[in-house]
Structures are given as structure tokens and as C-alpha cells.
Motif scaffolding. Structure first.
Motif, mmCIF file in Angstrom:
data_model
loop_
_atom_site.group_PDB
_atom_site.id
_atom_site.type_symbol
_atom_site.label_atom_id
_atom_site.label_comp_id
_atom_site.label_asym_id
_atom_site.label_seq_id
_atom_site.Cartn_x
_atom_site.Cartn_y
_atom_site.Cartn_z
ATOM 1 N N LEU A 15 35.278 29.270 27.499
ATOM 2 C CA LEU A 15 35.023 30.697 27.637
ATOM 3 C C LEU A 15 35.425 31.190 29.023
ATOM 4 O O LEU A 15 35.105 30.559 30.038
ATOM 5 C CB LEU A 15 33.525 30.973 27.427
ATOM 6 C CG LEU A 15 33.056 32.400 27.634
ATOM 7 C CD1 LEU A 15 33.676 33.333 26.593
ATOM 8 C CD2 LEU A 15 31.537 32.465 27.579
ATOM 9 N N GLN A 16 36.138 32.294 29.067
ATOM 10 C CA GLN A 16 36.463 32.945 30.333
ATOM 11 C C GLN A 16 35.306 33.866 30.693
ATOM 12 O O GLN A 16 35.020 34.813 29.961
ATOM 13 C CB GLN A 16 37.767 33.750 30.197
ATOM 14 C CG GLN A 16 38.984 32.889 29.980
ATOM 15 C CD GLN A 16 39.289 32.041 31.204
ATOM 16 O OE1 GLN A 16 39.560 32.538 32.279
ATOM 17 N NE2 GLN A 16 39.227 30.726 31.032
ATOM 18 N N LEU A 17 34.660 33.577 31.782
ATOM 19 C CA LEU A 17 33.507 34.368 32.206
ATOM 20 C C LEU A 17 33.955 35.671 32.848
ATOM 21 O O LEU A 17 35.003 35.740 33.486
ATOM 22 C CB LEU A 17 32.654 33.568 33.190
ATOM 23 C CG LEU A 17 32.049 32.267 32.647
ATOM 24 C CD1 LEU A 17 31.318 31.527 33.758
ATOM 25 C CD2 LEU A 17 31.114 32.542 31.484
ATOM 26 N N MET A 18 33.123 36.698 32.667
ATOM 27 C CA MET A 18 33.374 37.984 33.309
ATOM 28 C C MET A 18 32.862 37.917 34.746
ATOM 29 O O MET A 18 32.121 36.997 35.111
ATOM 30 C CB MET A 18 32.658 39.104 32.543
ATOM 31 C CG MET A 18 33.164 39.266 31.117
ATOM 32 S SD MET A 18 32.413 40.657 30.250
ATOM 33 C CE MET A 18 30.804 40.014 29.840
ATOM 34 N N GLN A 19 33.224 38.904 35.545
ATOM 35 C CA GLN A 19 32.764 38.940 36.931
ATOM 36 C C GLN A 19 31.236 38.996 36.966
ATOM 37 O O GLN A 19 30.619 39.808 36.291
ATOM 38 C CB GLN A 19 33.348 40.152 37.648
ATOM 39 C CG GLN A 19 33.006 40.191 39.112
ATOM 40 C CD GLN A 19 33.711 41.332 39.833
ATOM 41 O OE1 GLN A 19 34.505 42.054 39.279
ATOM 42 N NE2 GLN A 19 33.379 41.481 41.088
ATOM 43 N N GLY A 20 30.631 38.110 37.742
ATOM 44 C CA GLY A 20 29.177 38.057 37.878
ATOM 45 C C GLY A 20 28.475 37.301 36.764
ATOM 46 O O GLY A 20 27.260 37.173 36.768
ATOM 47 N N GLU A 21 29.229 36.777 35.813
ATOM 48 C CA GLU A 21 28.638 36.072 34.675
ATOM 49 C C GLU A 21 28.436 34.597 35.009
ATOM 50 O O GLU A 21 29.281 33.962 35.630
ATOM 51 C CB GLU A 21 29.553 36.221 33.457
ATOM 52 C CG GLU A 21 28.955 35.729 32.174
ATOM 53 C CD GLU A 21 29.801 36.090 30.969
ATOM 54 O OE1 GLU A 21 29.233 36.156 29.880
ATOM 55 O OE2 GLU A 21 31.036 36.290 31.120
ATOM 56 N N VAL A 22 27.296 34.052 34.592
ATOM 57 C CA VAL A 22 26.932 32.662 34.853
ATOM 58 C C VAL A 22 26.499 32.025 33.533
ATOM 59 O O VAL A 22 25.700 32.608 32.794
ATOM 60 C CB VAL A 22 25.769 32.579 35.871
ATOM 61 C CG1 VAL A 22 25.345 31.138 36.097
ATOM 62 C CG2 VAL A 22 26.141 33.251 37.173
ATOM 63 N N THR A 23 26.990 30.842 33.242
ATOM 64 C CA THR A 23 26.600 30.128 32.026
ATOM 65 C C THR A 23 25.206 29.542 32.194
ATOM 66 O O THR A 23 24.925 28.850 33.165
ATOM 67 C CB THR A 23 27.606 28.997 31.713
ATOM 68 O OG1 THR A 23 28.898 29.580 31.539
ATOM 69 C CG2 THR A 23 27.215 28.243 30.461
ATOM 70 N N ARG A 24 24.329 29.824 31.230
ATOM 71 C CA ARG A 24 22.966 29.277 31.230
ATOM 72 C C ARG A 24 22.859 28.039 30.330
ATOM 73 O O ARG A 24 22.108 27.128 30.612
ATOM 74 C CB ARG A 24 21.977 30.323 30.729
ATOM 75 C CG ARG A 24 21.908 31.549 31.568
ATOM 76 C CD ARG A 24 20.486 31.772 32.009
ATOM 77 N NE ARG A 24 20.361 33.050 32.682
ATOM 78 C CZ ARG A 24 20.381 33.196 33.989
ATOM 79 N NH1 ARG A 24 20.511 32.148 34.764
ATOM 80 N NH2 ARG A 24 20.253 34.378 34.541
ATOM 81 N N THR A 48 25.063 33.070 28.387
ATOM 82 C CA THR A 48 25.235 33.391 29.803
ATOM 83 C C THR A 48 24.132 34.352 30.229
ATOM 84 O O THR A 48 23.263 34.702 29.440
ATOM 85 C CB THR A 48 26.617 34.034 30.069
ATOM 86 O OG1 THR A 48 26.613 35.387 29.616
ATOM 87 C CG2 THR A 48 27.742 33.246 29.414
ATOM 88 N N ASN A 49 24.205 34.807 31.441
ATOM 89 C CA ASN A 49 23.240 35.786 31.928
ATOM 90 C C ASN A 49 23.543 37.187 31.398
ATOM 91 O O ASN A 49 22.759 38.103 31.613
ATOM 92 C CB ASN A 49 23.211 35.801 33.464
ATOM 93 C CG ASN A 49 24.555 36.167 34.055
ATOM 94 O OD1 ASN A 49 25.611 35.752 33.560
ATOM 95 N ND2 ASN A 49 24.534 36.922 35.130
ATOM 96 N N MET A 50 24.661 37.371 30.660
ATOM 97 C CA MET A 50 25.049 38.687 30.179
ATOM 98 C C MET A 50 25.218 38.784 28.666
ATOM 99 O O MET A 50 25.093 39.861 28.101
ATOM 100 C CB MET A 50 26.371 39.097 30.839
ATOM 101 C CG MET A 50 26.285 39.149 32.351
ATOM 102 S SD MET A 50 27.911 39.275 33.103
ATOM 103 C CE MET A 50 28.101 41.031 33.161
#
Length: 154
Positions: A15-24, A48-50
Motif C-alpha cells: 500500500l502506498q501511504l498518503m502524507q501523514g498516514e501511518v500503518t497500525r 492505518t491512522n486514516m
């Protein structure tokens, strides 16, 4: 954010994370069930956090992505007559999809999935909600509709 059916993945299928996104949490071997699809393919559930993302194992970019703000309720649901597998059940406030079930091959991982969902929900509060203490009556009537003594016998 409505349901996203094409998910941005890197060359290795991650997965390509978005800006500010963190995998939980990343949980492999999870099936996604929806009343609108018969596809029962294994995939990878990424929380993720989003958002919540399900990556189709055979074609990761053909996954699904759901914003936490669109998930109005989530719960661990045991196997039952209506659905014969223990799962994480989600109710969504979207036009595309209204409910989902995520079923991991390893049912012992349900608690970890649930906890990651809870953290994501706390990270993304719904600021549009009414005060829960007032919601039952404020949606039913205005102050002008209440008559004096109307609730005296309650």
C-alpha cells in the motif's frame, strides 16, 4: 471519502501511504465480504491512522479503501445463523456500501484487528455528531412542540 475501488500500490504490491498516514496493523489472509459482491478472494487488511484498506491478494490495486469517518460502527461478531464465520463487522455511511465483514483465516487475530479499528476511530472523531445526551429528543421535536406538563406523568 467514498469507497475507493482502485488502491495505489507500489511495485511490490504494498500500500502506498498518503502524507501523514501511518500503518497500525497489517493482517494477511483476510476475506472481505460485502452484500454487493460475490468475490471471496483472500487479501491483506491494512489498518492505518486514516483508513481501512483491503488489498486483493491476486491483484492488490483492485482492493478497497474506507475512510474511518465513513465507518459508523464496528464490532467483533461471532459466527451465527446469518453469517457462519466469526468476523469484524462494519456498518458504513456511504452510498456505495453499507456493511462489510472482514474474516481472517486466523480467527485469533480478530481482537488485534478490532483494537486497531478502535484506535483508528479514536484518531478520526466525527465532529458533526450531535451531543448524544440530546439526540433522542432534539431530533424528534423542537422546543416549540413541547407543551407545559407534557412529561409530568413520566
Amino acid at each position: 471519502m467514498p469507497v475507493v475501488e482502485h488502491v495505489e500500490v507500489g511495485p511490490t504490491g504494498d500500500l502506498q501511504l498518503m502524507q501523514g498516514e501511518v500503518t497500525r496493523l497489517t493482517q494477511p489472509n483476510v476475506k472481505q465480504y460485502s452484500p454487493y459482491t460475490d468475490v471471496q478472494t483472500l487479501g491483506v487488511l491494512v489498518i492505518t491512522n486514516m483508513r481501512v484498506v483491503w488489498l486483493n491478494k491476486e491483484a492488490p490495486s483492485n482492493g478497497s479503501s474506507y475512510s474511518f469517518r465513513d465507518i459508523s460502527m464496528h464490532a467483533v461478531a461471532p459466527a451465527s445463523e446469518s453469517f457462519d464465520k466469526a468476523c469484524l463487522y462494519c456498518h458504513l455511511d456511504t452510498e456505495d456500501v453499507t456493511e462489510l465483514r472482514f474474516v481472517p483465516e486466523d480467527s485469533t487475530s480478530l481482537q488485534n484487528i478490532y483494537e486497531a479499528f478502535c484506535q483508528g476511530a479514536m484518531d478520526n472523531p466525527d465532529f458533526d455528531e450531535e451531543d448524544p445526551a440530546d439526540a433522542w429528543i432534539s431530533s424528534a421535536m423542537d422546543d416549540d412542540d413541547i407543551e407545559e406538563g407534557q412529561f409530568d406523568d413520566a
